[in-house]
Write a protein that holds these residues in place. Structure first.
Motif, PDB file in Angstrom:
ATOM      1  N   GLY A   1       0.773  -1.237   0.000  1.00 47.22           N
ATOM      2  CA  GLY A   1       0.000   0.000   0.000  1.00 47.22           C
ATOM      3  C   GLY A   1       0.796   1.274   0.000  1.00 47.22           C
ATOM      4  O   GLY A   1       0.244   2.350   0.276  1.00 47.22           O
ATOM      5  N   ASP A   2       2.107   1.210  -0.321  1.00 46.90           N
ATOM      6  CA  ASP A   2       2.919   2.423  -0.412  1.00 46.90           C
ATOM      7  C   ASP A   2       2.780   3.023  -1.800  1.00 46.90           C
ATOM      8  O   ASP A   2       2.912   2.314  -2.811  1.00 46.90           O
ATOM      9  N   VAL A   3       2.547   4.334  -1.873  1.00 49.85           N
ATOM     10  CA  VAL A   3       2.430   5.006  -3.162  1.00 49.85           C
ATOM     11  C   VAL A   3       3.817   5.153  -3.783  1.00 49.85           C
ATOM     12  O   VAL A   3       4.813   5.343  -3.078  1.00 49.85           O
ATOM     13  N   GLN A   4       3.885   5.050  -5.094  1.00 48.31           N
ATOM     14  CA  GLN A   4       5.154   5.109  -5.812  1.00 48.31           C
ATOM     15  C   GLN A   4       5.325   6.469  -6.487  1.00 48.31           C
ATOM     16  O   GLN A   4       4.349   7.050  -6.988  1.00 48.31           O
ATOM     17  N   ALA A   5       6.536   6.964  -6.511  1.00 48.43           N
ATOM     18  CA  ALA A   5       6.825   8.205  -7.243  1.00 48.43           C
ATOM     19  C   ALA A   5       6.664   7.951  -8.738  1.00 48.43           C
ATOM     20  O   ALA A   5       7.079   6.906  -9.248  1.00 48.43           O
TER      21      ALA A   5
END
Length: 457
Positions: free
Chosen positions: A72-76
């Motif tokens: 669930g970590d957003v990616q650049a």
């Protein structure tokens, strides 16, 4: 004093952590979720966003697109959306043309010729490889000298004389050495008299590639016209534009004879439309207007001639209109009924937009998920030069590839969509409550430490 400073730093850090958690996005905050598969060497991956996924966005500029990893970590990420007019200079150049003759009974399509050229490749003379008797020769086509043009070729514009009006079809080939030819498909020109007005189609779209020579061969040489002018439009661009992607057919409506309207799923930078011509031998001068919503007046977009005519047992079709890429959500086509109209049924319409490429920096465990569809999300994309420190167009082509998993439909969790605003409010209230408790706790610690320090002798 040091105790006070430590307490201040502790409070600032605590507040930063809490506020960061409040602003953090989760996949459940978006209406559409699509799993991705990646190939090649990371950590950067590029993805061409499918049009059906883009149409699920809630914001026209795709501010609500994100990529998440398995935890669930957003990616650049960055978006690349070069338009056809972006950073390009178009030039129209008159070019020399040389007739290509062959004997009337020759079986080969392309005549064999002898060519004399200058040191820089400019054509000086083109003659049949073997002499032809008077009356035996037939004009099969034309050889165009584009050796002075270095930029990619975008359009060929012809003018001609002919004993009769009508359509002329031809094949088009390109070469850099006059020995090896590659096909550029078929083209057609037309000159018609319609309602005492002359209607012409003189321009032929080219694939945007460079070539020193073009060979035009008429499909029916016995009725071919004689060229009087040949111009090539070239375009110098910093990077080639991304390709066009076409939509599915849209159903339209009509409340007045000769007028048809279509509602697009959202405001889009449309660059081309294709109108269904279901009836053979249809001919219709048309004008297209557009607007972003029903509260605005219609604005002129383009005029042109649509037709589907049968010649020599084959359909000759011109059913596309070019647009300049302005944002529209509604389109209206007005047909000149003097040409017979487009039939009883309302035609369908397809639209084309410039492809959008997403590049993301993979961080954390896969698999990765593409999400879209959030009315309140703020733009989070970075410039490509920031996402990739040593970015160059050449490096972009070497990045790993990400693809939407074939056969997997976009997930639209309706329960999440309905409850997301409520859940978000409760999360905010809870986080602010935690923040206030932290502040109260820190103030209590500060008073306790101060009391102890003043109580000491």
């Amino acid at each position: 004093m040091s105790q006070k400073l430590n307490l201040g730093w502790l409070g600032a850090v605590a507040m930063g952590v809490v506020l960061s958690a409040a602003a953090q996005e989760k996949p459940a905050d978006f209406t559409t979720q699509v799993p991705l598969s990646v190939t090649g060497e990371g950590p950067w991956y590029r993805l061409e966003l499918p049009l059906n996924v883009q149409l699920n966005a809630r914001q026209a500029d795709l501010s609500d697109v994100r990529v998440f990893n398995a935890v669930g970590d957003v990616q650049a990420y960055a978006l690349a959306r070069q338009s056809a007019q972006s950073s390009e200079t178009r030039t129209l150049t008159e070019v020399k043309w040389f007739p290509l003759y062959n004997s009337v009974d020759a079986t080969e399509t392309a005549p064999s010729v002898r060519v004399q050229s200058s040191a820089n490749g400019t054509l000086v003379e083109v003659q049949p490889s073997s002499p032809l008797e008077a009356g035996e020769e037939e004009l099969r086509g034309w050889l165009l000298d584009a050796s002075a043009i270095k930029a990619p070729l975008q359009q060929l514009i012809l003018d001609w004389t002919s004993e009769r009006d009508g359509f002329q079809r031809f094949t088009l080939e390109a070469s850099d050495d006059l020995q090896h030819w590659r096909s550029w498909g078929e083209g057609q020109v037309a000159r018609l008299i319609f309602s005492d007005e002359r209607v012409e189609q003189r321009a032929i779209s080219l694939p945007g590639q460079s070539a020193r020579y073009l060979r035009l061969l008429w499909i029916t040489p016995h009725s071919a016209p004689t060229l009087t002018s040949a111009q090539l439009q070239s375009a110098s661009t910093r990077s080639l534009p991304l390709p066009l992607v076409w939509s599915q057919a849209l159903a339209g409506s009509s409340v007045k004879a000769g007028e048809y309207t279509w509602q697009l799923p959202m405001g889009l930078n449309v660059e081309r439309v294709q109108v269904e011509l279901s009836q053979p031998n249809s001919l219709a001068p048309v004008s297209l207007t557009g607007r972003r919503d029903s509260s605005l007046p219609w604005q002129p977009v383009v005029s042109g001639l649509l037709y589907r005519l049968t010649q020599n047992g084959q359909d000759v079709v011109q059913n596309e209109l070019p647009l300049s890429g302005q944002i529209v959500q509604q389109l209206k086509l007005t047909v000149d009924e003097r040409g017979g109209g487009l039939g009883v049924d309302v035609p369908t319409l397809k639209f084309a937009v410039r492809a959008t490429q997403l590049v993301f920096l993979a961080r954390g465990p896969g698999p990765y998920t593409l999400v879209v569809g959030n009315t309140t999300a703020k733009a989070a994309n970075l410039p490509l030069s920031t996402l990739i420190p040593d970015y160059s167009p050449e490096k972009l082509a070497t990045l790993g590839r990400a693809m939407v998993d074939v056969g997997v439909e976009a997930r639209k969790p309706s329960t999440v969509t309905a409850s997301a605003p409520i859940d978000t409010h409760w999360k905010k209230f809870g986080l602010w409550a935690v923040l206030l408790l932290c502040v109260v706790f820190l103030v209590a610690m500060a008073f306790s430490l101060l009391r102890k320090s003043t109580a000491k002798p």
